[in-house]
Scaffold this active site. Structure first.
Site, PDB file in Angstrom:
ATOM      1  N   GLU A  95      -2.607   4.915  -4.964  1.00 43.50           N
ATOM      2  CA  GLU A  95      -2.717   3.674  -5.697  1.00 43.50           C
ATOM      3  C   GLU A  95      -4.101   3.522  -6.341  1.00 43.50           C
ATOM      4  O   GLU A  95      -5.118   3.884  -5.751  1.00 43.50           O
ATOM      5  CB  GLU A  95      -2.490   2.522  -4.725  1.00 43.50           C
ATOM      6  CG  GLU A  95      -2.333   1.192  -5.387  1.00 43.50           C
ATOM      7  CD  GLU A  95      -2.157   0.085  -4.364  1.00 43.50           C
ATOM      8  OE1 GLU A  95      -1.665  -0.976  -4.744  1.00 43.50           O
ATOM      9  OE2 GLU A  95      -2.543   0.271  -3.198  1.00 43.50           O
ATOM     10  N   CYS A 108     -10.628   0.450  -8.686  1.00 37.47           N
ATOM     11  CA  CYS A 108     -10.591   0.808  -7.273  1.00 37.47           C
ATOM     12  C   CYS A 108      -9.734   2.060  -7.135  1.00 37.47           C
ATOM     13  O   CYS A 108      -8.562   2.042  -7.510  1.00 37.47           O
ATOM     14  CB  CYS A 108      -9.992  -0.366  -6.504  1.00 37.47           C
ATOM     15  SG  CYS A 108      -9.799  -0.023  -4.758  1.00 37.47           S
ATOM     16  N   CYS A 115      -4.566   8.498   5.473  1.00 35.98           N
ATOM     17  CA  CYS A 115      -5.919   8.510   6.035  1.00 35.98           C
ATOM     18  C   CYS A 115      -5.825   8.843   7.513  1.00 35.98           C
ATOM     19  O   CYS A 115      -4.930   8.377   8.212  1.00 35.98           O
ATOM     20  CB  CYS A 115      -6.597   7.150   5.856  1.00 35.98           C
ATOM     21  SG  CYS A 115      -8.299   7.118   6.485  1.00 35.98           S
ATOM     22  N   CYS A 119      -7.294   3.046  11.253  1.00 38.38           N
ATOM     23  CA  CYS A 119      -7.726   1.690  11.600  1.00 38.38           C
ATOM     24  C   CYS A 119      -6.502   0.802  11.862  1.00 38.38           C
ATOM     25  O   CYS A 119      -5.490   0.906  11.180  1.00 38.38           O
ATOM     26  CB  CYS A 119      -8.564   1.089  10.479  1.00 38.38           C
ATOM     27  SG  CYS A 119     -10.054   2.053  10.166  1.00 38.38           S
ATOM     28  N   CYS A 122      -5.023  -1.466   8.982  1.00 36.22           N
ATOM     29  CA  CYS A 122      -4.864  -0.832   7.671  1.00 36.22           C
ATOM     30  C   CYS A 122      -3.540  -0.089   7.608  1.00 36.22           C
ATOM     31  O   CYS A 122      -3.260   0.754   8.472  1.00 36.22           O
ATOM     32  CB  CYS A 122      -6.020   0.137   7.429  1.00 36.22           C
ATOM     33  SG  CYS A 122      -5.824   1.123   5.942  1.00 36.22           S
ATOM     34  N   CYS A 346      -5.737  -5.855  -0.863  1.00 35.15           N
ATOM     35  CA  CYS A 346      -5.886  -4.894   0.230  1.00 35.15           C
ATOM     36  C   CYS A 346      -4.677  -4.883   1.148  1.00 35.15           C
ATOM     37  O   CYS A 346      -4.240  -5.919   1.611  1.00 35.15           O
ATOM     38  CB  CYS A 346      -7.069  -5.285   1.111  1.00 35.15           C
ATOM     39  SG  CYS A 346      -8.608  -5.239   0.277  1.00 35.15           S
TER      40      CYS A 346
HETATM   41  N1  SAH Z   1     -11.674   4.277   4.107  1.00 35.44           N
HETATM   42  C1  SAH Z   1     -12.673   3.500   3.485  1.00 35.44           C
HETATM   43  C2  SAH Z   1     -12.309   3.014   2.110  1.00 35.44           C
HETATM   44  C3  SAH Z   1     -10.905   2.567   1.914  1.00 35.44           C
HETATM   45  S1  SAH Z   1     -10.434   1.132   2.803  1.00 35.44           S
HETATM   46  C4  SAH Z   1     -13.098   2.339   4.375  1.00 35.44           C
HETATM   47  O1  SAH Z   1     -12.434   2.095   5.384  1.00 35.44           O
HETATM   48  O2  SAH Z   1     -14.107   1.723   4.059  1.00 35.44           O
HETATM   49  C5  SAH Z   1     -11.274  -0.093   1.842  1.00 35.44           C
HETATM   50  C6  SAH Z   1     -11.425  -1.421   2.548  1.00 35.44           C
HETATM   51  O3  SAH Z   1     -10.173  -2.073   2.686  1.00 35.44           O
HETATM   52  C7  SAH Z   1     -12.046  -1.311   3.926  1.00 35.44           C
HETATM   53  O4  SAH Z   1     -13.132  -2.183   4.068  1.00 35.44           O
HETATM   54  C8  SAH Z   1     -10.901  -1.719   4.788  1.00 35.44           C
HETATM   55  O5  SAH Z   1     -11.378  -2.279   5.953  1.00 35.44           O
HETATM   56  C9  SAH Z   1     -10.146  -2.700   3.936  1.00 35.44           C
HETATM   57  N2  SAH Z   1      -8.773  -2.915   4.390  1.00 35.44           N
HETATM   58  C10 SAH Z   1      -7.917  -2.000   4.873  1.00 35.44           C
HETATM   59  N3  SAH Z   1      -6.739  -2.577   5.204  1.00 35.44           N
HETATM   60  C11 SAH Z   1      -6.860  -3.885   4.936  1.00 35.44           C
HETATM   61  C12 SAH Z   1      -5.990  -4.997   5.060  1.00 35.44           C
HETATM   62  N4  SAH Z   1      -4.755  -4.865   5.530  1.00 35.44           N
HETATM   63  N5  SAH Z   1      -6.443  -6.201   4.682  1.00 35.44           N
HETATM   64  C13 SAH Z   1      -7.703  -6.341   4.195  1.00 35.44           C
HETATM   65  N6  SAH Z   1      -8.563  -5.327   4.045  1.00 35.44           N
HETATM   66  C14 SAH Z   1      -8.160  -4.107   4.418  1.00 35.44           C
HETATM   67 FE1  SF4 Z   2      -8.700   4.877   6.512  1.00 39.57          FE
HETATM   68 FE2  SF4 Z   2      -7.713   2.461   6.140  1.00 39.57          FE
HETATM   69 FE3  SF4 Z   2      -9.531   2.854   8.042  1.00 39.57          FE
HETATM   70 FE4  SF4 Z   2     -10.285   2.977   5.434  1.00 39.57          FE
HETATM   71  S1  SF4 Z   2      -9.519   1.175   6.534  1.00 39.57           S
HETATM   72  S2  SF4 Z   2     -10.794   4.413   7.102  1.00 39.57           S
HETATM   73  S3  SF4 Z   2      -8.387   3.834   4.547  1.00 39.57           S
HETATM   74  S4  SF4 Z   2      -7.477   3.751   7.986  1.00 39.57           S
END
Ligand code: SAH
Ligand code: SF4
Length: 384
Positions: A95, A108, A115, A119, A122, A346
């Site tokens: 995306e 973006c 990934c 997390c 996420c 996000c």
């Molecule tokens: N992997 C990198 C960059 C991609 S994620 C990272 O983790 O920084 C980019 C941002 O989106 C991160 O700050 C992550 O915490 C946020 N993010 C991921 N899932 C989300 C969600 N469901 N709601 C809000 N922010 C989210």
């Molecule tokens: Fe990976 Fe999502 Fe964690 Fe960013 S927030 S490191 S994309 S799992």
């Protein structure tokens, strides 16, 4: 890339293109001409590159292509946000989101399909890791979006002024392909973006933050999400390998090289998990324990998806948290959500783009997109 002999020139930064031209028996300056045609003018057809000799154009036609992954879908929000899904093969989609604002246009972009960090909040993390994107697939998102937008918005000049690597994937776990992509973004013969306007967002791959400081220091965003290791271990499993204090010490060192004089800490607001006033105060203490750690906080309202079991913090709680950080002297912003009506915020997409063939109907019949065997296209975001 269609076969092994054919090179996708989007995979090559200036140095790579110079080497490629030398292999063809061409002079180095041809690389600069190619960069300009491809990246500044968006030309993919060698036949149109009028200042290249016919012999070279013919040679290129047999040896190279300029190609972005196919677009699976495009959605435009009422607020001007545009989201694309690209098909990167093997059932994977990534995306890319364009976010227009008064004084800038931010793209973006994604760095991986899926990934591996996993997390909890996420959806990409929940779906797991598929593969690293190539440099060409990373750059193609910018190449395609920039030149599409110039046509779409009928603009001659640059549309995208900022790039954030905040789409799908952990950019610093795909360092070898991300680095040439960053170099192209900064290259005056290509996109010519300033280092301050290119942001790498990371969940905290400490050794690679150090490498980035040496190789290509751009603006850095670090996804912190918790004030202590016990909680961060749960939310961002990479923390077990690189705990908070190690990460923060690395951020201090990064500031020596950074184009901006602060690091942005991202903090996703999860109701009852990491959003309490005590946690805000603990965060302040944690950061203060690292002298010289100049930073801003960006609080992100959580975008829920079914499998997470987590809930977005109520606005009042987010505001209270922000107040504590602000009063402690840290500039703190709350990210506003953009592109809600097209699920471009996000974490909104991956919840319903699954690893199977389906016709995906969104927005109560306003549009229908066909997503074939896709997986894990994910969050993108609003940008600091
Ligand atoms: N992997 C990198 C960059 C991609 S994620 C990272 O983790 O920084 C980019 C941002 O989106 C991160 O700050 C992550 O915490 C946020 N993010 C991921 N899932 C989300 C969600 N469901 N709601 C809000 N922010 C989210
Ligand atoms: Fe990976 Fe999502 Fe964690 Fe960013 S927030 S490191 S994309 S799992």
């Amino acid at each position: 890339m269609t076969d092994s002999a054919v090179v996708n020139l989007l995979d090559l930064d200036q140095e790579g293109l110079v080497a490629f031209c030398e292999q063809l028996g061409e002079k180095r300056f041809r690389a600069v001409q190619l960069l300009r045609w491809i990246h500044q003018r968006g030309v993919a057809d060698f036949g149109q590159m009028s200042d290249l000799a016919k012999v070279l154009r013919d040679k290129l036609a047999g040896r190279a292509i300029v190609a972005a992954p196919p677009v699976l879908s495009q959605h435009e929000s009422k607020d001007g946000t545009i989201k694309w899904l690209f098909d990167v093969g093997g059932g994977n989609a990534i995306e890319t989101v364009y976010i227009p604002e008064d004084d800038r246009g931010t793209l973006c972009i994604s760095s991986q399909a899926g990934c591996a960090v996993g997390c909890r909040f996420c959806s990409t993390g929940h779906q797991g890791f598929s593969r690293n994107l190539t440099t060409g697939e990373i750059v193609a998102q910018l190449w395609f979006a920039e030149h599409f937008l110039r046509r779409h918005l009928k603009r001659d000049e640059r549309v995208i002024t900022n790039v954030v690597m905040m789409g799908m994937g952990e950019p610093l776990q795909n360092y070898a392909r991300v680095l040439p992509a960053l170099r192209l973004m900064l290259d005056d013969q290509a996109y010519g973006l300033s280092r301050r306007r290119v942001t790498v967002s990371t969940s905290g791959v400490v050794p690679m933050i150090d490498r980035l400081a040496q190789d290509c220091p751009v603006a850095l965003a670090v996804s912190l999400h918790a004030p202590d290791d016990a909680l961060r271990d749960q939310l961002v499993p990479l923390n077990r390998k690189h705990p908070i204090d190690e990460l923060l010490a690395t951020c201090v060192a990064y500031l020596e090289h950074a184009p901006r004089d602060f690091i942005t800490f991202e903090y996703v607001m999860l109701d009852g998990v990491n959003d309490g006033p005590d946690q805000a105060r603990a965060l302040v203490e944690r950061v203060r324990a690292h002298p010289g750690l100049r930073c801003k906080f960006n609080l992100i309202p959580f975008n829920p998806f079914p499998a997470s079991g987590l809930v977005r913090s109520p606005d009042a709680r987010v505001q209270a948290f922000a107040r504590i950080l602000n009063q402690a002297g840290f500039v703190t912003t709350v990210r506003k959500t953009r592109g809600d009506d097209i699920d471009a915020a996000c974490g909104q997409l991956a919840g319903d783009v699954q690893d199977r063939t389906r016709v995906h109907e969104r927005m109560a019949g306003r549009d229908t997109i066909v997503v074939r065997r896709t997986r894990a296209a994910r969050p993108t975001k609003e940008v600091s």
